[in-house]
Design a protein around this motif. Structure first.
Motif, PDB file in Angstrom:
ATOM      1  N   LEU A   1      -1.525 -85.598 -28.856  1.00  0.00           N
ATOM      2  CA  LEU A   1      -0.474 -86.597 -29.076  1.00  0.00           C
ATOM      3  C   LEU A   1      -0.974 -87.647 -30.056  1.00  0.00           C
ATOM      4  CD1 LEU A   1       0.611 -86.981 -25.350  1.00  0.00           C
ATOM      5  CD2 LEU A   1       1.976 -85.943 -27.178  1.00  0.00           C
ATOM      6  N   LEU A   2      -0.120 -88.008 -31.002  1.00  0.00           N
ATOM      7  CA  LEU A   2      -0.521 -88.966 -32.026  1.00  0.00           C
ATOM      8  C   LEU A   2       0.239 -90.277 -31.915  1.00  0.00           C
ATOM      9  CD1 LEU A   2      -0.680 -86.602 -35.154  1.00  0.00           C
ATOM     10  CD2 LEU A   2      -2.472 -87.120 -33.500  1.00  0.00           C
ATOM     11  N   THR A   3       1.079 -90.394 -30.900  1.00  0.00           N
ATOM     12  CA  THR A   3       1.898 -91.592 -30.774  1.00  0.00           C
ATOM     13  C   THR A   3       1.969 -92.025 -29.311  1.00  0.00           C
ATOM     14  OG1 THR A   3       4.126 -92.492 -31.013  1.00  0.00           O
ATOM     15  CG2 THR A   3       3.951 -90.138 -30.596  1.00  0.00           C
ATOM     16  N   ASP A   4       2.224 -93.314 -29.078  1.00  0.00           N
ATOM     17  CA  ASP A   4       2.410 -93.772 -27.696  1.00  0.00           C
ATOM     18  C   ASP A   4       3.876 -93.716 -27.288  1.00  0.00           C
ATOM     19  OD1 ASP A   4       3.438 -95.786 -29.169  1.00  0.00           O
ATOM     20  OD2 ASP A   4       2.327 -97.410 -28.208  1.00  0.00           O
ATOM     21  N   SER A   5       4.744 -93.328 -28.215  1.00  0.00           N
ATOM     22  CA  SER A   5       6.166 -93.181 -27.910  1.00  0.00           C
ATOM     23  C   SER A   5       6.438 -91.709 -27.600  1.00  0.00           C
ATOM     24  CB  SER A   5       7.016 -93.644 -29.103  1.00  0.00           C
ATOM     25  OG  SER A   5       8.388 -93.452 -28.830  1.00  0.00           O
TER      26      SER A   5
ATOM     27  N   ASP B   1       6.803 -84.101 -29.302  1.00  0.00           N
ATOM     28  CA  ASP B   1       5.881 -85.135 -29.779  1.00  0.00           C
ATOM     29  C   ASP B   1       4.452 -84.630 -29.973  1.00  0.00           C
ATOM     30  OD1 ASP B   1       7.772 -87.252 -29.884  1.00  0.00           O
ATOM     31  OD2 ASP B   1       7.691 -87.387 -27.708  1.00  0.00           O
ATOM     32  N   VAL B   2       4.179 -83.367 -29.588  1.00  0.00           N
ATOM     33  CA  VAL B   2       2.807 -82.877 -29.750  1.00  0.00           C
ATOM     34  C   VAL B   2       2.539 -82.568 -31.225  1.00  0.00           C
ATOM     35  CG1 VAL B   2       2.770 -81.942 -27.412  1.00  0.00           C
ATOM     36  CG2 VAL B   2       3.393 -80.448 -29.329  1.00  0.00           C
ATOM     37  N   TRP B   3       1.262 -82.522 -31.572  1.00  0.00           N
ATOM     38  CA  TRP B   3       0.842 -82.360 -32.977  1.00  0.00           C
ATOM     39  C   TRP B   3       1.427 -81.094 -33.606  1.00  0.00           C
ATOM     40  CZ3 TRP B   3      -4.675 -80.991 -35.019  1.00  0.00           C
ATOM     41  CH2 TRP B   3      -4.835 -81.474 -36.320  1.00  0.00           C
ATOM     42  N   SER B   4       1.475 -80.004 -32.827  1.00  0.00           N
ATOM     43  CA  SER B   4       2.013 -78.743 -33.354  1.00  0.00           C
ATOM     44  C   SER B   4       3.442 -78.895 -33.866  1.00  0.00           C
ATOM     45  CB  SER B   4       2.008 -77.662 -32.264  1.00  0.00           C
ATOM     46  OG  SER B   4       0.759 -77.023 -32.175  1.00  0.00           O
TER      47      SER B   4
END
Length: 297
Positions: free
Chosen positions: A156-160, A166-169
């Motif tokens: 995960l690159l975000t806190d939202s 929302d995963v990097w893939s």
């Protein structure tokens, strides 16, 4: 000289070839992926009987592969998940069988005779429909407590955080890039290729150019995180996107921008493309076979 039958099970095709213990590959071919487990086993049996001087069978496949031969998780070949594939193939052919996840096999190919050769601590990323990969510590594959070592795409690159999108893939894979441009252009993503996306960006389409730049930025953010989590000697990038001549240059540009803003960071990730492309899984499966035999002795 020992030779091995290497098989790469994919959702569309089953690729196969003969790989020597010196990493020479021959008799490469592919067939449409059989529609049932029995048909797949019958095919492998027929294939092994048609070849002479085969010392064993090395199989690359999707899913989380346990050492005893169970393939957990899910994939486009659902019937391989559940039964003990290693045991079934062994009983059908009478040969010793090695089974490994396809991304791990791609990583093994690089460690054996690719751009990770001679290195101890290496991460291999495979970018395509998602972002998978493999982790090597002291030259050995690290699969993790739950067989999910190298599943970088779950990052995960975000806190939202709202859902799996929302995963990097699903933010920085080639598939995600195509999907974003298809949404922008209001077209079916299945009629748009990654190559066409880059052609649009290079032709002066400002909106697509921005999406491509964001794609490189998101890749760089994930790679920066991986560097400081694991501190590998090199991070190798594979998948279709690795064929782009400017890939490493573009990611390095984004890494420079990131590191320029974080004065705490003194180490810039060393990145390079994978040496092997379409036959990496066949080669890597055989290297895994050879490594597993070392442990059995």
């Amino acid at each position: 000289m020992k030779n091995f039958l290497a098989i790469d099970i994919g959702g569309t095709f089953v690729k196969y070839g003969v790989v020597s213990e010196n990493a020479v590959i021959s008799r490469i071919n592919k067939v449409k992926t059989p529609e049932s487990l029995q048909s797949l086993l019958d095919f492998i049996q027929h294939l092994s009987q048609s070849l002479s001087n085969i010392s064993g069978i090395a199989v690359s496949c999707p899913g989380a592969v346990s050492d005893d031969g169970i393939i957990y998780g899910s994939s486009a070949v659902p019937y391989i998940h559940g039964p003990n594939m290693k045991q079934l193939i062994g009983e059908k052919t009478g040969l010793h069988v090695y089974l490994e996840n396809d991304a791990n096999c791609a990583g093994y190919a690089e460690i054996w005779d690719g751009n990770g050769k001679g290195k101890n601590d290496v991460l291999v990323m495979v970018i395509g429909t998602g972002i998978g990969g493999a982790i090597f510590k002291n030259g050995s594959l690290h699969k993790g407590a739950n067989l999910h070592g190298g599943e970088f795409g779950y990052m995960l690159l975000t806190d939202s955080i709202t859902n799996s999108d929302d995963v990097w893939s699903r933010l920085a894979s080639t598939k995600a890039l195509v999907k974003k441009v298809a949404t922008l252009k209001q077209i079916d993503p299945y009629v748009l290729s990654g190559e066409q996306v880059f052609e649009l960006a290079e032709s002066g389409d400002v909106e697509v150019y921005k999406i491509v730049e964001d794609f490189y930025h998101l890749l760089a953010v994930g790679i920066y995180n991986l560097q400081y989590i694991y501190d590998p000697e090199v991070i190798l990038i594979g998948g279709g996107i690795s064929q782009r001549a400017d890939l490493i240059e573009k990611i390095n540009q984004k890494l420079d921008l990131i590191i320029g803003k974080i004065d705490l960071a003194k180490i810039k990730p060393s990145i390079a493309t994978c040496k092997f492309a379409q036959h990496a899984n066949l080669l890597g499966a055989v290297y895994g076979y050879l490594k597993s035999n070392e442990h059995r002795r």
